[in-house]
Write an enzyme that holds these catalytic residues in place. Structure first.
Site, short mmCIF file in Angstrom:
data_model
loop_
_atom_site.label_atom_id
_atom_site.label_comp_id
_atom_site.label_asym_id
_atom_site.label_seq_id
_atom_site.Cartn_x
_atom_site.Cartn_y
_atom_site.Cartn_z
N HIS A 78 -0.93 -10.08 -0.96
CA HIS A 78 -1.30 -8.75 -2.14
C HIS A 78 -1.35 -10.10 -3.23
O HIS A 78 -0.69 -10.93 -2.64
CB HIS A 78 -0.43 -7.95 -1.58
N ASP B 97 -5.40 0.35 -3.92
CA ASP B 97 -4.42 0.11 -3.96
C ASP B 97 -3.59 -0.74 -4.69
O ASP B 97 -2.52 -1.42 -5.26
CB ASP B 97 -3.63 0.72 -3.26
N SER C 97 0.82 -1.51 -0.18
CA SER C 97 0.05 -0.03 -0.31
C SER C 97 0.88 1.00 0.36
O SER C 97 0.95 2.32 -0.59
CB SER C 97 -1.03 -0.25 1.63
N HIS D 144 -6.26 -10.97 4.02
CA HIS D 144 -5.21 -11.58 4.65
C HIS D 144 -5.66 -11.96 6.05
O HIS D 144 -4.92 -13.05 6.47
CB HIS D 144 -3.89 -9.74 5.75
#
Lengths: 602, 238
Positions: free
Chosen positions: A556, A460, A181, A423
Site C-alpha cells: 500500500h 480506502d 483496509s 499487490h
C-alpha cells in the site's frame, strides 16, 4: 538620455515625423526637429503602448533628427486597457479547452446552487469503495478506459470523475502511517479512525486480543440505516468477510478472524464471534445491542468467501469448489443453511445462473456467495467454474432489490480486487477492475436520482503505483514510454526501454502473456534490477511491471485518496479531510443517527 | 506408431502382465535425486517424497510441500505448505485449459513423455511389472523404468556429455491410512490465500513472504513431454 544607434533604428519605425521651428529660408540657423514614435503594446517604455516624443536641433542640417541631435525625450504611455474586444479575446474564446472550462464553471455554479444542502435529504446512500484505488490508479484507469473506446485516453472521464463534488481523504490509521483496509474502512463506516488490522472497534483495541473488544465496538452507518428502517446491502468482489465489507457489519479484534478456524482457541472460548458468523447473525446481534429493537436484517449480501460459511467437510462442497474440501469451518456449522432457516423467503445463490434467476421486484432478500475465496478479476471472470456476475451486474441487482423499500436504502459496494492486482504487481487487472467499478457507479447513477440519493465513490488507501516518464499523448497506458515526436521507445541510462506505469516495490517483472489471473505472478521469486523489455509486449494481461525495491508482494501507499460525490449533502465532500469525515457526510445527508435514535425511542 | 502402441498398452488391461491388487490410488514414494556435472565431476544429492490420493498429489521436500488438487473440471489447484511454520499458501487453479498436464504431476513423468519413448523390455509381473523405455533427444538420452501397474516412476536418468540427473525410487507403499493422515495433517495447517499476503504484513510468516519473496523452486523432479524439467505449477513463458 543615452541614445544609441540601435534605438534610432527602432525610431525609424516612427509613424509621425514633424518639423517645427523657424521656416525662414534665409535663416541659416539650425532647425529644431520633433519626432513622435508610436510605442507598441508590450514595449519596454510603455507596457500598454503609447507615444515617445524626441526633440533636438538638426545641427548637421540634413533634415533628420539624428541620435546625437536628440536633446529631449518625453513618454506618453497609454492607460491600462479596461476592456478587451471580442477580436482580442478570440484566441481564447475560440479555443475548445477554454470553452469546455467555461461550460464547466457554469455547470459547477449550477451544481452548487442545486445541491440539497440541508441535512436529511438523502433517502438512499450508496458508498462505493475501490480497494487500493489511489489517484494514480484512477488516472491510469481513465486513460485505459478512453483508449479502449478508441480515444487518445487522457481526456476521458470515468463515471465518478464527472461527479460534481470531490475532495481528498487522509488515509493513515491511528497506529500506522501507511494504512490497511480494516482501519480505513472502519473510519469510513463508523466515523472513527482506528488501528490497522481491526474491524469495527476503536483504537483502544489490542489487535488479536478478544478481551479488548467489549466496550470498544463502534456502530456503523449500515447498522444505523438498518435501525432507521432502511433496506441495507453489502456487495464486494472480495470475500464478503474480507476487511472492507466486514467493517460495515462486524466487530473483530483481527481482520483475519473470517471464520472460526482462523481464530485462536482462546478467542473462541472467550466468546468472540468470527466475522462470517457475525454476518449471518447481523440482525440478532444488532437487536441484542439495543433494548426493544426489532430490525429485519441485511437485504442484500453478495460477494465471495463461501469457504468461511461452510463446514470443513467435502459433503458441503458447491458446484464450483476449487479445493478438495471447500469449507473451512471447524465448528460444523453451515452458515448458508442457517441463513436460509432465518430467512425462508430469501434467495441464496452461488453462481451466475442463480443470480440471473433472481426477480429483483419480488425478491425480499439475497445472499450470494459466488466464489470459495475472492471473486474473479473482471478480466478473468470468464474462467470461473460456475460463472459469476460482474460488479456492475451485482450493483444493479442490489439496487433493484433494495429500492423496494419506501424508507430508502443504504448500500456499500466494494471493488475489492484492484488492491489484489496491485499487490501482485499487475496493472492490467488493477485498471480493468477500476474500469468495472466505473461501470458499476454509472449503473447506480442511472438507477437512482440525485434528488434523493447520495453517492460517494472513494478508496480506502493507495498503492505504490506510478505513471512516469514522458510518453507522448495517446501512448498506450500499459505500453513502453514513447516520447513526443517519436515512434521508438525512450531508452533509460541502461539503454533499455521502460514502461509508463510501474511500481516502487513488489515482485517486479513477470511476462505471463495472456494470463488474466494477476495472482499467477506470485509463483515466482521477486525479480530484482532491470529487464530488457525490447521484445516484450507490456500491454498483455499477464505482464507484471518492473519494481524498484524487490518484495514478495507490492505494498500500500500512504498518500491521500480521492473522494467523489453527488446528491444531497455531496457539497460537504470538499477539501482535504480525515477519512472518517465520509461517515459524517453520509450521516448528515441521510440523518442516520437522528432517524435511528428516533426509532429506538419509539 | 510406437506412441499409439504404447498408449494402447497403457490402457489395455489385457496387455499388462497380470494385475496389481494393491490399492495404488494411495501412494507414498520416496525418491533420491542425484545431479552430476561431468566436467568437474561434482554431484549433488537430495530427496523428496511423492504422496498421492486419487485426486491429489504432493511433492514433499525437506522444507516445503507442493500439493496439487485435480478439480472436477480438470483444472489443477496448487497449494504450497511450509512444514516448519505449519502454514500454507493457497493458489487459484490454473485457468488456462490444457496449460498443465495432471499426469506430469501425478506420475512425475507425463503420459506424453512415456508415449514418446521407445519400449525396450519388461520384467516382473503384477505390481512389480517394470517397463523400460529410452529416448534420445539431441545429445541427451533419457532412460526410464516404469512400474506400469502402479503408475509409478521407478527411475529416470537424463544424461548428456556434460550433465546427468537421476531420480530413483528408494521405497514405496500404498498404505491408505498413512497417506490420508499425511494429507489431513497438511490440510490442518493454517492457510492464506495468495491474494491476501500483501495485506498481512503484521504476520511474521507472511511478512517474510512479503519482504523476501517466495521459496524459489528447486529441482522439481517433474518432466514434460520433451524431458524438460518443469519449474512449478505455472510455466513461465516469454
Amino acid at each position: 538620455m543615452a541614445t544609441t544607434m540601435k534605438k534610432l533604428n527602432l525610431i525609424s519605425l516612427a509613424v509621425v515625423v514633424a518639423l517645427t521651428g523657424c521656416s525662414d529660408d534665409d535663416d541659416n540657423s539650425p532647425k529644431t526637429l520633433t519626432v513622435e514614435n508610436t510605442l507598441a503594446v508590450g514595449s519596454e517604455q510603455c507596457v500598454n503602448g503609447g507615444t515617445e516624443t524626441l526633440t533636438g536641433t538638426d545641427s548637421n542640417d540634413n533634415g533628420t533628427l539624428d541620435s546625437a541631435e536628440v536633446t529631449d525625450t518625453t513618454l506618453s504611455c497609454n492607460a491600462p486597457a479596461t476592456t478587451l474586444t471580442a477580436a482580442q479575446l478570440a484566441p481564447l474564446t475560440d479555443n475548445d479547452w477554454f470553452k469546455e472550462a467555461q461550460v464547466k464553471v457554469a455547470t459547477s455554479e449550477e451544481n452548487i446552487a442545486a445541491v440539497a444542502k440541508d441535512s436529511g435529504k438523502a433517502k438512499n446512500v450508496i458508498l462505493f469503495v475501490g480497494d487500493g484505488m489511489g489517484i494514480s490508479t484512477v488516472t491510469a484507469a481513465r486513460i485505459m478506459a478512453g483508449q479502449l473506446e478508441g480515444k487518445l485516453g487522457e481526456e476521458h472521464q470515468l463515471s465518478f470523475e464527472a461527479l460534481p463534488f470531490s475532495g481528498f481523504a487522509k488515509t493513515y490509521n491511528v497506529d500506522a502511517q501507511t494504512p490497511d483496509s480494516a482501519g480505513t474502512m472502519t473510519a469510513m463506516a463508523s466515523g472513527v479512525k482506528t488501528d490497522a488490522g481491526v474491524i469495527g472497534v476503536d483504537e483502544d483495541i489490542e489487535r488479536g486480543n478478544c478481551a479488548t473488544v467489549a466496550g470498544n465496538e463502534l456502530v456503523t452507518a449500515t447498522e444505523l440505516a438498518e435501525i432507521a428502517g432502511k433496506s441495507t446491502g453489502i456487495v464486494s468482489t472480495a470475500r464478503i468477510t474480507h476487511a472492507t465489507p466486514a467493517a460495515t457489519y462486524a466487530k473483530s479484534a483481527d481482520r483475519n478472524w473470517e471464520d472460526v478456524s482462523d481464530m485462536p482457541e482462546t478467542a473462541v472460548t472467550a466468546g468472540c464471534e468470527d466475522i462470517a458468523s457475525q454476518l449471518v447473525n447481523f440482525e440478532a446481534n444488532l437487536e441484542a445491542r439495543y433494548a426493544g429493537l426489532n430490525v429485519d436484517g441485511l437485504e442484500v449480501v453478495m460477494g465471495g468467501g463461501r469457504r468461511h460459511f461452510l463446514p470443513k467437510d467435502a459433503a458441503f462442497n458447491s458446484a464450483d469448489a476449487v479445493s478438495s474440501v471447500e469449507g473451512d469451518r471447524t465448528d460444523g456449522r453451515d452458515l448458508t443453511a442457517e441463513w436460509k432457516a432465518k430467512y425462508p423467503a430469501g434467495q441464496y445463490v452461488m453462481d451466475q445462473a442463480g443470480f440471473d434467476a433472481i426477480n429483483a421486484d419480488t425478491t425480499e432478500r439475497v445472499f450470494g456467495l459466488f466464489n470459495e475465496s475472492h471473486m474473479q478479476y473482471e478480466a478473468d471472470r470468464a474462467n470461473d467454474v460456475a460463472g459469476e456476475p460482474s460488479l456492475s451486474e451485482m450493483t444493479a441487482k442490489a439496487i433493484d432489490v433494495l429500492d423496494n423499500n419506501d424508507n430508502g436504502f443504504f448500500l456499500t459496494v466494494e471493488a475489492g480486487r484492484i488492491d489484489h492486482a496491485h499487490h501482485a504487481g499487475n496493472a492490467y487487472n488493477a485498471l480493468s477492475d477500476t474500469v468495472e467499478l466505473s461501470k458499476a457507479v454509472q449503473v447506480a447513477l442511472d438507477k437512482t436520482s440525485i434528488e434523493d440519493t447520495l453517492i460517494i465513490v472513494t478508496a480506502d488507501h493507495s498503492h505504490v503505483f506510478t505513471i512516469a516518464g514522458y510518453p507522448k499523448r495517446g501512448n498506450p497506458i500499459l505500453g513502453k514510454v514513447v516520447p513526443v515526436g517519436s515512434d521508438e521507445p525512450s531508452l533509460a541510462a541502461d539503454n533499455m526501454p521502460y514502461t509508463t506505469v510501474g511500481y516502487t516495490n513488489g515482485g517486479g517483472f513477470r511476462d505471463l502473456g495472456d494470463e488474466t489471473d494477476a495472482d499467477a505472478g506470485y509463483n515466482f521469486a521477486p525479480v530484482t534490477g532491470r529487464v530488457d523489455l525490447t521484445d516484450v509486449d507490456t500491454t498483455t494481461p499477464g505482464f507484471h511491471q518492473e519494481a524498484v525495491v524487490p518484495l514478495g508482494s507490492e505494498t500500500h501507499a500512504a498518500e491521500d485518496v480521492g473522494v467523489y460525490a453527488v446528491g444531497p449533502g455531496a457539497h460537504l465532500v470538499t477539501g482535504t479531510n480525515e477519512q472518517s469525515l465520509i461517515f459524517h457526510v453520509m450521516d448528515y445527508a441521510a440523518d442516520l443517527v437522528k432517524q435511528a435514535d428516533a426509532k429506538l425511542a419509539q | 506408431m510406437k506412441a499409439a502402441i504404447l498408449i494402447a498398452t497403457l490402457m489395455s488391461p489385457l496387455a499388462v502382465a497380470g494385475q496389481c491388487n494393491m490399492n495404488t490410488g494411495f501412494t507414498q514414494a520416496n525418491y533420491k535425486v542425484t545431479t552430476g556435472t561431468i566436467t568437474n565431476k561434482q554431484h549433488t544429492e537430495s530427496i523428496f517424497t511423492l504422496w498421492r490420493t486419487p485426486h491429489q498429489v504432493a511433492k514433499q521436500n525437506p522444507q516445503f510441500i507442493e500439493l496439487w488438487q485435480e478439480l472436477r473440471n480438470q483444472q489443477i489447484r496448487p497449494i504450497r505448505y511450509f512444514q516448519e511454520a505449519q502454514r500454507g499458501i493457497e493458489y487459484q487453479p490454473s485457468e488456462v485449459q490444457g496449460k498443465q498436464d495432471w499426469s506430469s504431476k501425478y506420475q512425475l513423468v507425463s503420459d506424453k513423455l512415456l508415449a514418446s519413448m521407445t519400449h525396450q523390455k519388461s520384467t516382473g509381473e503384477g505390481c512389480e511389472l517394470v517397463e523400460y523405455y529410452t529416448k534420445q533427444q539431441g545429445e541427451s538420452k533419457i532412460e526410464l523404468s516404469w512400474l506400469a501397474n502402479q503408475k509409478l516412476l521407478k527411475s529416470i536418468r537424463i544424461s548428456s556429455p556434460r550433465y546427468s540427473r537421476e531420480i530413483v525410487l528408494t521405497a514405496s507403499n500404498h498404505n491408505q491410512q498413512k497417506v490420508k493422515a499425511q494429507f489431513a495433517e497438511w490440510d490442518n495447517y493454517q492457510t492464506t490465500d495468495y491474494a491476501d499476503i500483501g495485506d498481512n504484513e503484521n504476520d511474521p510468516f507472511l511478512a517474510k513472504m512479503i519482504n523476501q519473496g517466495f521459496v524459489e523452486h528447486g529441482a522439481s523432479g517433474f518432466y514434460d513431454a520433451q524431458g524438460n524439467q518443469l519449474q512449478g505449477s505455472h510455466k513461465h513463458h516469454h
